[in-house]
Design a protein around this motif. Structure first.
Motif, PDB file in Angstrom:
ATOM      1  N   UNK A   9       0.933  -1.261  -0.028  1.00 19.97           N
ATOM      2  CA  UNK A   9      -0.057  -0.020  -0.186  1.00 19.97           C
ATOM      3  C   UNK A   9       0.913   1.234   0.023  1.00 19.97           C
ATOM      4  N   UNK A  10       2.089   1.063  -0.403  1.00 16.88           N
ATOM      5  CA  UNK A  10       2.972   2.321  -0.456  1.00 16.88           C
ATOM      6  C   UNK A  10       3.224   2.640  -1.778  1.00 16.88           C
ATOM      7  N   UNK A  11       3.779   3.715  -1.989  1.00 14.54           N
ATOM      8  CA  UNK A  11       4.147   4.333  -3.087  1.00 14.54           C
ATOM      9  C   UNK A  11       5.794   4.586  -3.414  1.00 14.54           C
ATOM     10  N   UNK A  12       6.537   4.151  -2.083  1.00 14.76           N
ATOM     11  CA  UNK A  12       7.859   4.329  -2.173  1.00 14.76           C
ATOM     12  C   UNK A  12       8.714   3.113  -2.467  1.00 14.76           C
ATOM     13  N   UNK A  53      29.834   3.494   3.955  1.00 15.68           N
ATOM     14  CA  UNK A  53      28.372   3.301   4.537  1.00 15.68           C
ATOM     15  C   UNK A  53      27.649   2.459   3.567  1.00 15.68           C
ATOM     16  N   UNK A  54      26.710   1.806   3.830  1.00 17.61           N
ATOM     17  CA  UNK A  54      25.665   1.297   2.907  1.00 17.61           C
ATOM     18  C   UNK A  54      24.603   2.549   2.774  1.00 17.61           C
ATOM     19  N   UNK A  55      24.389   3.043   1.738  1.00 13.03           N
ATOM     20  CA  UNK A  55      23.324   4.218   1.286  1.00 13.03           C
ATOM     21  C   UNK A  55      22.145   3.559   0.748  1.00 13.03           C
ATOM     22  N   UNK A  56      20.864   4.252   0.924  1.00  9.07           N
ATOM     23  CA  UNK A  56      19.663   3.639   0.874  1.00  9.07           C
ATOM     24  C   UNK A  56      18.841   5.070   0.407  1.00  9.07           C
ATOM     25  N   UNK A  57      17.912   4.964  -0.526  1.00  7.98           N
ATOM     26  CA  UNK A  57      17.222   5.933  -1.195  1.00  7.98           C
ATOM     27  C   UNK A  57      15.866   5.260  -1.489  1.00  7.98           C
ATOM     28  N   UNK A  58      14.888   6.216  -1.046  1.00  3.32           N
ATOM     29  CA  UNK A  58      13.438   5.999  -1.273  1.00  3.32           C
ATOM     30  C   UNK A  58      12.955   6.903  -2.586  1.00  3.32           C
ATOM     31  N   UNK A  59      12.408   6.239  -3.405  1.00  3.88           N
ATOM     32  CA  UNK A  59      11.553   6.839  -4.404  1.00  3.88           C
ATOM     33  C   UNK A  59      10.097   6.565  -4.525  1.00  3.88           C
ATOM     34  N   UNK A  96       8.928   2.390   6.936  1.00  5.91           N
ATOM     35  CA  UNK A  96       9.469   1.619   5.762  1.00  5.91           C
ATOM     36  C   UNK A  96      10.947   1.508   5.608  1.00  5.91           C
ATOM     37  N   UNK A  97      11.691   2.470   5.826  1.00  5.78           N
ATOM     38  CA  UNK A  97      12.982   2.785   5.545  1.00  5.78           C
ATOM     39  C   UNK A  97      13.672   1.761   6.681  1.00  5.78           C
ATOM     40  N   UNK A  98      13.201   2.195   8.040  1.00  4.16           N
ATOM     41  CA  UNK A  98      13.846   1.633   9.323  1.00  4.16           C
ATOM     42  C   UNK A  98      13.696   0.259   9.085  1.00  4.16           C
ATOM     43  N   UNK A  99      12.512  -0.367   8.437  1.00  2.34           N
ATOM     44  CA  UNK A  99      12.115  -1.870   8.373  1.00  2.34           C
ATOM     45  C   UNK A  99      13.243  -2.340   7.482  1.00  2.34           C
ATOM     46  N   UNK A 100      13.320  -1.876   6.421  1.00  2.00           N
ATOM     47  CA  UNK A 100      14.141  -2.427   5.370  1.00  2.00           C
ATOM     48  C   UNK A 100      15.676  -2.144   5.857  1.00  2.00           C
ATOM     49  N   UNK A 101      16.290  -1.261   6.595  1.00  4.58           N
ATOM     50  CA  UNK A 101      17.367  -1.151   7.201  1.00  4.58           C
ATOM     51  C   UNK A 101      17.607  -2.433   7.969  1.00  4.58           C
ATOM     52  N   UNK A 102      16.503  -2.789   8.979  1.00  9.35           N
ATOM     53  CA  UNK A 102      16.667  -3.803   9.977  1.00  9.35           C
ATOM     54  C   UNK A 102      16.793  -5.110   9.128  1.00  9.35           C
ATOM     55  N   UNK A 103      16.276  -5.516   8.001  1.00 10.17           N
ATOM     56  CA  UNK A 103      16.296  -6.390   7.331  1.00 10.17           C
ATOM     57  C   UNK A 103      17.792  -6.670   6.793  1.00 10.17           C
ATOM     58  N   UNK A 104      18.355  -5.617   6.438  1.00  9.10           N
ATOM     59  CA  UNK A 104      19.769  -5.658   5.837  1.00  9.10           C
ATOM     60  C   UNK A 104      20.475  -6.077   6.972  1.00  9.10           C
ATOM     61  N   UNK A 105      20.514  -5.556   8.309  1.00  4.96           N
ATOM     62  CA  UNK A 105      21.185  -5.721   9.145  1.00  4.96           C
ATOM     63  C   UNK A 105      21.153  -7.356   9.539  1.00  4.96           C
ATOM     64  N   UNK A 106      19.960  -7.900   9.781  1.00  2.00           N
ATOM     65  CA  UNK A 106      19.821  -9.254   9.765  1.00  2.00           C
ATOM     66  C   UNK A 106      20.633 -10.289   8.584  1.00  2.00           C
ATOM     67  N   UNK A 107      20.626  -9.695   7.544  1.00  2.00           N
ATOM     68  CA  UNK A 107      21.149 -10.371   6.608  1.00  2.00           C
ATOM     69  C   UNK A 107      22.444 -10.586   6.602  1.00  2.00           C
TER      70      UNK A 107
END
Length: 151
Positions: A9-12, A53-59, A96-107
């Motif tokens: 339900x997101x557009x990012x 650092x690992x960089x993330x961007x949301x569009x 959404x950004x934080x949950x994505x980052x947490x999944x990368x941490x777990x990976x």
């Protein structure tokens, strides 16, 4: 590299930066939010950790609207520079950004995350399971607290 994610339900769309353009887009969002809006000096905002650092961007529809960076420090995945442009706040994109980052941490097989939160955002991070582990301190002229979460 983690594939791009588009919530139901997101557009990012969140991307782990993989090109110079994506990195420019992430830095653009950070400048708009931290330098222009919050008056953080650019030499503090863009620092020596940006090279590794690992960089993330949301569009949203190809427009960069959110950014963050992730570093691995000690036993933690450290969430940093999390920001969303003003017109896009309140749409759960920060979450959404934080949950994505947490999944990368777990990976990367880390079991905890850490961040330095601006005090006005402390309740937001608490709602995501973060616990305050420090007293208030100043960073770039803005009050912060350190927060952690076991993943």
């Amino acid at each position: 590299m983690k594939p791009s994610v588009l919530g139901r339900d997101k557009h990012m769309e969140i991307r782990q930066v993989a090109s110079p353009q994506e990195k420019d887009d992430a830095f653009h969002v950070r400048r708009v939010v931290f330098v222009d809006e919050q008056n953080v000096p650019e030499d503090l905002e863009i620092d020596e950790h940006d090279d590794t650092a690992v960089h993330l961007v949301g569009y949203e529809q190809d427009e960069p609207i959110a950014a963050a960076r992730l570093r691995f420090v000690g036993d933690y995945g450290k969430l940093e520079r999390i920001c969303v442009k003003r017109p896009y706040r309140g749409k759960r994109y920060g979450k959404e950004m934080i949950l994505f980052m947490e999944s990368l941490i777990e990976e990367h097989t880390y079991q905890a995350s850490k961040l330095n939160a601006q005090t006005h955002a402390e309740a937001f991070y608490q709602s995501l399971g973060y616990e305050t582990v420090s007293g208030e301190f100043m960073d770039a002229g803005i009050p912060h607290v350190t927060m952690t979460k076991t993943l």
